[in-house]
Write an enzyme that holds these catalytic residues in place. Structure first.
Site, PDB file in Angstrom:
ATOM      1  N   SER A   1       0.992 -15.688  -7.943  1.00 21.50           N
ATOM      2  CA  SER A   1       1.710 -14.588  -7.926  1.00 21.50           C
ATOM      3  C   SER A   1       1.244 -13.727  -6.906  1.00 21.50           C
ATOM      4  O   SER A   1       0.261 -13.747  -6.345  1.00 21.50           O
ATOM      5  CB  SER A   1       1.624 -13.711  -9.389  1.00 21.50           C
ATOM      6  OG  SER A   1       0.934 -12.759  -9.179  1.00 21.50           O
ATOM      7  N   LYS A   2       2.123 -12.363  -6.367  1.00 20.15           N
ATOM      8  CA  LYS A   2       1.636 -11.496  -5.421  1.00 20.15           C
ATOM      9  C   LYS A   2       0.313 -11.050  -5.714  1.00 20.15           C
ATOM     10  O   LYS A   2      -0.351 -10.394  -4.712  1.00 20.15           O
ATOM     11  CB  LYS A   2       2.582 -10.451  -5.319  1.00 20.15           C
ATOM     12  CG  LYS A   2       3.681 -11.178  -4.659  1.00 20.15           C
ATOM     13  CD  LYS A   2       5.104 -10.048  -3.997  1.00 20.15           C
ATOM     14  CE  LYS A   2       6.154 -11.086  -3.410  1.00 20.15           C
ATOM     15  NZ  LYS A   2       7.209 -10.491  -4.340  1.00 20.15           N
ATOM     16  N   ARG A   3       0.028 -10.823  -6.863  1.00 18.05           N
ATOM     17  CA  ARG A   3      -1.331 -10.244  -7.399  1.00 18.05           C
ATOM     18  C   ARG A   3      -2.648 -11.235  -7.010  1.00 18.05           C
ATOM     19  O   ARG A   3      -3.687 -10.908  -7.072  1.00 18.05           O
ATOM     20  CB  ARG A   3      -1.443  -9.721  -8.619  1.00 18.05           C
ATOM     21  CG  ARG A   3      -0.551  -8.766  -9.161  1.00 18.05           C
ATOM     22  CD  ARG A   3      -0.811  -8.495 -10.690  1.00 18.05           C
ATOM     23  NE  ARG A   3      -0.106  -9.382 -11.562  1.00 18.05           N
ATOM     24  CZ  ARG A   3       0.890  -9.826 -11.813  1.00 18.05           C
ATOM     25  NH1 ARG A   3       1.809  -8.691 -11.401  1.00 18.05           N
ATOM     26  NH2 ARG A   3       1.524 -10.510 -12.753  1.00 18.05           N
TER      27      ARG A   3
END
Ligand code: GLU
Length: 307
Positions: free
Chosen positions: A262-264
């Site tokens: 995920s982008k996180r």
């Protein structure tokens, strides 16, 4: 046929949305398609899925193409290499084609206009949730009279168009990666939208029309699209078309969280441009993604007995 792969006239596509960046997960899909096309002496098509205008960014298409080229992935047909038999390759230039098929389905009564407002949809879902049901469209505009439709249109409402799903119908396919997959029409969220109220087709509709008209033989994409596939098969059936072979590839997971990247996840470089900027050699990145992809290919016995 061999392992679900018919070797003849293989046509595959990579279909990015021009949202600005080539994510490593999409690069994996692009690479799968590229290797598949090259292995079978087939055709690799680049199609630009740019109908979600809110998400498009300026030069998004160029950025996709530059990153693909940097990685060493090329294509045989696309906006810059049109085959007149299949062009255009940007969905935004194909809206008249989609409308023609929406009209056909409306005329046949398989699709219908839905004037439900956003507020009514929200209320519908709230009530369903409160009753312990999974949210779904309840079909309230299916089979409604012309008078009702005229009244709604006269009040200024713009309809979306939904495809009517038969009840207790099975949508199933033999996925090259996942094996037999099947969905019941009763658990697909109800009749679904094929054309939004602004006249733009939904992803599921445009992709079916394009894959069919572009003679795509194999759809190789991330397994985040699995839930879209029964809807797409419903559209193929409604239009009387045979669907292509499907292969849903596992996404890249973060080994620490054991979840989809995920982008996180700040400890992993996720965009091809970041690797480029940091000075990685493109061959190394190609090899790295091919290795990840290759592990899956071996697992799927993809190329077994192929030669
Ligand atoms: N534009 C879609 C995406 O970026 C393509 C999905 C597909 O390959 O059907 O996810």
């Amino acid at each position: 046929m061999d392992n679900g792969v018919n070797h003849k006239n293989v046509r595959v596509r990579y279909a990015p949305s021009p949202t600005g960046f080539l994510h490593i997960g999409n690069a994996q899909s692009a690479l799968f398609n590229y290797l598949f096309a090259r292995h079978f002496n087939g055709t690799m098509v680049l199609r630009i899925e740019d109908t979600d205008t809110k998400r498009n960014v300026p030069h998004g298409e160029e950025s996709q193409k530059d990153n693909l080229k940097w990685l060493g992935i090329d294509w045989d047909e696309g906006p810059d290499k049109p085959n007149p038999k299949y062009a255009p390759y940007r969905q935004s230039e194909r809206t008249a084609i989609y409308s023609k098929y929406v009209e056909k389905l409306l005329k046949e009564g398989i699709a219908y206009k839905d004037y439900t407002t956003e507020d009514e949809l929200k209320e519908m879902r709230d009530v369903q949730r409160a009753n312990g049901e999974a949210p779904h469209y309840d079909g309230r505009w299916y089979g409604r009279s012309i008078e009702d439709q005229k009244k709604a249109a006269a009040s200024g409402l713009k309809p979306s168009v939904r495809l009517h799903l038969p009840s207790h119908h099975t949508y199933a396919w033999d996925d090259i990666a996942k094996g037999h997959v099947s969905f019941d029409s009763d658990n697909m969220g109800g009749d679904f939208i094929i054309q939004k109220s602004n006249g733009i087709p939904t992803y599921n509709f445009a992709v079916v029309v394009d894959d069919h008209l572009m003679d795509i033989t194999h759809v190789l994409r991330g397994d985040d699209h699995i839930a879209n596939t029964p809807k797409q098969i419903a559209i193929y059936e409604a239009l009387g078309w045979t669907h292509p072979n499907f292969c849903h590839i596992s996404l890249i997971y973060n080994p620490k969280t054991r979840k989809k990247l995920s982008k996180r996840d700040k400890d992993t470089l996720q965009f091809i441009s970041e690797y480029k900027r940091q000075g990685y050699l493109s061959d190394a990145i190609f090899n790295f993604i091919a290795f990840l992809a290759g592990l899956r290919l071996v697992k799927m016995k993809f190329f077994r007995k192929m030669n």
